[in-house]
Design a protein around this motif. Structure first.
Motif, mmCIF file in Angstrom:
data_model
loop_
_atom_site.group_PDB
_atom_site.id
_atom_site.type_symbol
_atom_site.label_atom_id
_atom_site.label_comp_id
_atom_site.label_asym_id
_atom_site.label_seq_id
_atom_site.Cartn_x
_atom_site.Cartn_y
_atom_site.Cartn_z
ATOM 1 N N SER A 48 0.814 -1.214 0.000
ATOM 2 C CA SER A 48 0.000 0.000 0.000
ATOM 3 C C SER A 48 0.856 1.275 0.000
ATOM 4 O O SER A 48 0.347 2.355 -0.307
ATOM 5 N N ASN A 49 2.139 1.178 0.368
ATOM 6 C CA ASN A 49 2.993 2.378 0.353
ATOM 7 C C ASN A 49 3.959 2.385 -0.828
ATOM 8 O O ASN A 49 4.963 3.095 -0.809
ATOM 9 N N ASP A 50 3.630 1.610 -1.859
ATOM 10 C CA ASP A 50 4.527 1.467 -3.011
ATOM 11 C C ASP A 50 4.300 2.516 -4.104
ATOM 12 O O ASP A 50 4.264 2.190 -5.288
ATOM 13 N N PHE A 51 4.133 3.766 -3.746
ATOM 14 C CA PHE A 51 4.018 4.799 -4.778
ATOM 15 C C PHE A 51 5.417 5.255 -5.197
ATOM 16 O O PHE A 51 6.360 5.231 -4.410
ATOM 17 N N GLU A 52 5.564 5.649 -6.436
ATOM 18 C CA GLU A 52 6.849 6.098 -6.999
ATOM 19 C C GLU A 52 7.933 5.026 -6.862
ATOM 20 O O GLU A 52 9.118 5.321 -6.762
ATOM 21 N N VAL A 53 7.514 3.763 -6.875
ATOM 22 C CA VAL A 53 8.466 2.653 -6.784
ATOM 23 C C VAL A 53 8.824 2.189 -8.184
ATOM 24 O O VAL A 53 7.957 1.997 -9.034
ATOM 25 N N ASP A 54 10.114 2.014 -8.426
ATOM 26 C CA ASP A 54 10.591 1.526 -9.721
ATOM 27 C C ASP A 54 11.814 0.643 -9.476
ATOM 28 O O ASP A 54 12.924 1.129 -9.293
ATOM 29 N N ASN A 56 13.445 -1.081 -11.393
ATOM 30 C CA ASN A 56 14.420 -1.062 -12.478
ATOM 31 C C ASN A 56 15.317 0.172 -12.447
ATOM 32 O O ASN A 56 16.261 0.278 -13.220
ATOM 33 N N ASP A 57 14.994 1.115 -11.563
ATOM 34 C CA ASP A 57 15.792 2.332 -11.420
ATOM 35 C C ASP A 57 16.584 2.239 -10.120
ATOM 36 O O ASP A 57 16.015 2.291 -9.030
ATOM 37 N N PRO A 58 17.906 2.091 -10.186
ATOM 38 C CA PRO A 58 18.707 1.930 -8.964
ATOM 39 C C PRO A 58 18.683 3.150 -8.047
ATOM 40 O O PRO A 58 19.095 3.055 -6.889
ATOM 41 N N ALA A 59 18.186 4.292 -8.554
ATOM 42 C CA ALA A 59 18.135 5.505 -7.739
ATOM 43 C C ALA A 59 16.727 5.805 -7.238
ATOM 44 O O ALA A 59 16.495 6.858 -6.643
ATOM 45 N N ALA A 60 15.790 4.881 -7.452
ATOM 46 C CA ALA A 60 14.398 5.091 -7.028
ATOM 47 C C ALA A 60 14.060 4.171 -5.866
ATOM 48 O O ALA A 60 14.825 3.272 -5.515
ATOM 49 N N TYR A 61 12.901 4.411 -5.268
ATOM 50 C CA TYR A 61 12.419 3.521 -4.215
ATOM 51 C C TYR A 61 12.108 2.145 -4.811
ATOM 52 O O TYR A 61 11.608 2.029 -5.923
ATOM 53 N N HIS A 62 12.410 1.105 -4.018
ATOM 54 C CA HIS A 62 12.160 -0.265 -4.472
ATOM 55 C C HIS A 62 11.092 -0.975 -3.648
ATOM 56 O O HIS A 62 10.735 -2.109 -3.968
ATOM 57 N N GLY A 63 10.620 -0.367 -2.556
ATOM 58 C CA GLY A 63 9.466 -0.911 -1.859
ATOM 59 C C GLY A 63 9.705 -1.495 -0.478
ATOM 60 O O GLY A 63 8.748 -1.889 0.197
ATOM 61 N N GLY A 64 10.941 -1.585 -0.016
ATOM 62 C CA GLY A 64 11.195 -2.112 1.323
ATOM 63 C C GLY A 64 10.572 -1.234 2.398
ATOM 64 O O GLY A 64 10.500 -0.011 2.234
ATOM 65 N N ASP A 65 10.097 -1.834 3.483
ATOM 66 C CA ASP A 65 9.414 -1.063 4.512
ATOM 67 C C ASP A 65 9.510 -1.742 5.881
ATOM 68 O O ASP A 65 10.103 -2.812 6.022
ATOM 69 N N PHE A 66 8.915 -1.091 6.891
ATOM 70 C CA PHE A 66 8.946 -1.625 8.261
ATOM 71 C C PHE A 66 8.292 -3.001 8.335
ATOM 72 O O PHE A 66 8.796 -3.900 8.995
ATOM 73 N N GLN A 67 7.159 -3.156 7.666
ATOM 74 C CA GLN A 67 6.456 -4.435 7.707
ATOM 75 C C GLN A 67 7.320 -5.537 7.116
ATOM 76 O O GLN A 67 7.312 -6.676 7.603
ATOM 77 N N GLY A 68 8.073 -5.189 6.090
ATOM 78 C CA GLY A 68 8.960 -6.179 5.483
ATOM 79 C C GLY A 68 10.016 -6.678 6.458
ATOM 80 O O GLY A 68 10.394 -7.854 6.452
ATOM 81 N N LYS A 91 11.511 11.463 7.201
ATOM 82 C CA LYS A 91 10.960 11.827 5.897
ATOM 83 C C LYS A 91 12.054 12.429 5.020
ATOM 84 O O LYS A 91 12.752 13.360 5.425
ATOM 85 N N ASN A 92 12.183 11.895 3.809
ATOM 86 C CA ASN A 92 13.201 12.354 2.867
ATOM 87 C C ASN A 92 12.563 12.991 1.642
ATOM 88 O O ASN A 92 11.394 12.727 1.324
ATOM 89 N N GLU A 93 13.345 13.798 0.957
ATOM 90 C CA GLU A 93 12.850 14.405 -0.270
ATOM 91 C C GLU A 93 12.842 13.368 -1.387
ATOM 92 O O GLU A 93 13.374 12.258 -1.219
ATOM 93 N N PRO A 94 12.219 13.660 -2.536
ATOM 94 C CA PRO A 94 12.135 12.681 -3.625
ATOM 95 C C PRO A 94 13.485 12.058 -3.958
ATOM 96 O O PRO A 94 14.508 12.733 -3.950
ATOM 97 N N GLU A 107 9.284 13.563 11.123
ATOM 98 C CA GLU A 107 8.299 12.750 10.415
ATOM 99 C C GLU A 107 8.945 11.465 9.902
ATOM 100 O O GLU A 107 10.134 11.437 9.599
ATOM 101 N N VAL A 108 8.133 10.419 9.781
ATOM 102 C CA VAL A 108 8.605 9.139 9.249
ATOM 103 C C VAL A 108 8.415 9.127 7.735
ATOM 104 O O VAL A 108 7.391 9.607 7.228
ATOM 105 N N GLU A 109 9.384 8.589 7.028
ATOM 106 C CA GLU A 109 9.266 8.473 5.572
ATOM 107 C C GLU A 109 8.085 7.559 5.233
ATOM 108 O O GLU A 109 8.052 6.385 5.632
ATOM 109 N N GLU A 110 7.125 8.109 4.470
ATOM 110 C CA GLU A 110 5.881 7.380 4.215
ATOM 111 C C GLU A 110 6.075 6.126 3.374
ATOM 112 O O GLU A 110 5.248 5.207 3.420
ATOM 113 N N HIS A 111 7.156 6.064 2.601
ATOM 114 C CA HIS A 111 7.428 4.831 1.851
ATOM 115 C C HIS A 111 7.712 3.656 2.782
ATOM 116 O O HIS A 111 7.556 2.492 2.385
#
Length: 506
Positions: A48-54, A56-68, A91-94, A107-111
């Protein structure tokens, strides 16, 4: 009724007192084994927090989170890890998937999830006797932090300047690392904000320690006050700093500020060189490292030993570049890390020999698989946890020739020998009775072949690129232990008889 009560008391003492004594034993930080996780790259437990996840892009979010991470606590526990170091959660910038480009310190990073989910992670880790160390950045903010556009906070930053001279300490402290806006800790308002923030996270989440980022880029007087303030909140709170420098004296000088420990970059530099290919001499390096650290640190046993991290090529890549086989090289390096003085720090993925070049290639998404190194790490951890000589014992180099090294770890009541064959050939050596007196047996802890002393000493064979850990057993140990065993058995027997007699009189 009195007789029943007496029997109950006897049984209680027999079975509960040893447990109570064991419970009183309190682990210190040299007993820990740390697993280092880059949150975004470890495990995706909440889609559910996987927005802006890619992925294939080594510089983008990949989806790891606290629940993981929560979902993999048993995996981490089974490998023998007792603490987890997490990259920053603020919380981090893009594109700030790594956590080092702060947008909001509170704030906690929402990803990654919510504050409540992080608290749950800490709580569940504590239930499994796993400590949580949080990465903390106070040197800089992200490139687009709101304070940069706040007219009242312009003096919260140093003037824009690059780090031109790494030998100029003021330039190192005031200059912009990788162009990131550099905070002015000498400003009382800035300092108070950072100190209050650091204490808030401890009070709010019950974490156990901070890994302090970019320590050398922040003035020492700030760290002195920082250490005092955070430990006023939690007395046994652990501080392990990153002073990225090859000079051990430079690194150790920061210990005067109250920072407990450091990720040992001088160790990393030498260990990766020696273990990334065979036939390198270990003993001289080991002996030098230990003598140096004893002279520099009040407690050298809590320095963080590592061969992999998120800022350097993975150890596997260094091995591949030297045309070597990674698993055998990793096995040797890991054996040394778990048996040498210091806290082993394992970067996620090392347990599967994960490959990776320079940042961000060294931050690939974790792949969970059955791997021989995972089993090997678990065995090393089990040995280390059972033998205090490996966590706080003295060190003595007893053999070091042609890539074959044997050293002794000794603490009150036990001695161990660590034999590392860092060559591509089988090695057979004999330790004379001048090195190890007669009447002992070397009990193998990694393998099954124990060694009994002969007239000329103790002879053992270590296969190529393999290691063994021996517990030195003396005949006297059995003699000394026997009376205690008899006494314990007698008490249990008497208690049992009393219990049976009382039951018959009902």
């Amino acid at each position: 009724m009195k007789k029943k009560l007496t029997a109950f008391i006897v049984l209680y003492l027999v079975f509960s007192v040893p447990v109570a004594i064991q419970a009183e034993e309190k682990n210190t930080w040299e007993d820990e084994i740390i697993y280092f996780i880059m949150i975004d790259r470890f495990n995706n437990g909440d889609a559910s927090n996987d927005f802006e996840v890619d992925i294939n892009d080594p510089a983008a979010y990949h989806g790891g989170d606290f629940q993981g991470i929560i979902d993999k606590l048993d995996y981490i526990k089974e490998m023998g890890f007792t603490a987890i170091w997490l990259t920053p959660i603020v919380k981090n910038e893009p594109k700030g998937y790594h956590g080092y480009w702060t947008e909001d310190f509170y704030e906690v990073e929402e990803h990654f999830g919510t504050l409540e989910e992080f608290k749950t992670l800490v709580e569940k880790a504590h239930e499994k006797d796993i400590k949580i160390i949080l990465d903390l950045v106070v040197n800089h903010t992200g490139y687009q932090h709101p304070w940069l556009n706040d007219s009242e906070k312009q003096d919260w930053f140093h003037e824009e300047q690059s780090i031109i001279s790494w030998d100029n300490q003021k330039n190192v402290e005031d200059g912009r690392l990788a162009g990131l806006p550099d905070l002015a800790q000498e400003n009382p308002e800035t300092r108070k904000y950072l100190l209050d923030m650091a204490k808030w996270w401890i009070e709010e989440t019950d974490i156990d320690g901070y890994r302090l980022d970019t320590v050398k880029h922040v003035p020492k007087d700030f760290w002195e006050e920082f250490s005092q303030e955070v430990k006023s909140v939690k007395e046994d709170f652990f501080l392990i700093g990153e002073v990225w420098h090859s000079d051990p004296t430079y690194v150790a000088d920061y210990a005067k500020t109250g920072i407990d420990s450091f990720v040992d970059y001088p160790f990393f530099n030498e260990a990766t060189r020696i273990f990334s290919k065979p036939d390198q001499q270990i003993g001289k390096f080991m002996d030098g490292i230990w003598k140096r650290n004893v002279s520099l640190y009040e407690n050298p046993y809590i320095l963080g030993n590592f061969i992999d991290n998120h800022d350097n090529k993975r150890f596997t890549r260094l091995v591949i570049e030297k045309d070597q086989e990674p698993v055998s090289r990793l096995r040797q390096a890991l054996t040394y890390m778990y048996t040498a003085p210091g806290i082993p720090i394992i970067y996620y993925g090392t347990e599967i020999a994960m490959d990776g070049g320079n940042d961000p290639d060294n931050r690939r998404m974790m792949e969970f698989e059955d791997h021989e190194l995972t089993t090997y790490i678990s065995k090393l951890a089990d040995i280390r946890n059972k033998h205090s000589a490996l966590t706080s014992g003295d060190v003595e180099l007893v053999y070091d020739q042609n890539g074959m090294t044997v050293f002794k770890r000794s603490s009150e009541g036990e001695q161990l020998l660590v034999a590392i064959n860092n060559t591509t050939e089988e090695q057979t050596i004999t330790l004379s009775h001048e090195v190890l007196e007669e009447g002992h047996e070397l009990q193998a802890l990694l393998g099954e072949e124990s060694v009994t002393g002969q007239s000329d000493g103790y002879t053992f064979t270590i296969p190529s690129e393999k290691s063994e850990i021996y517990q030195i057993k003396s005949g006297n140990e059995q003699t000394i232990a026997l009376p205690w065993m008899i006494a314990g058995a007698t008490v249990i027997l008497v208690a049992g008889v009393i219990f049976i007699l009382l039951r018959k009189k009902r």
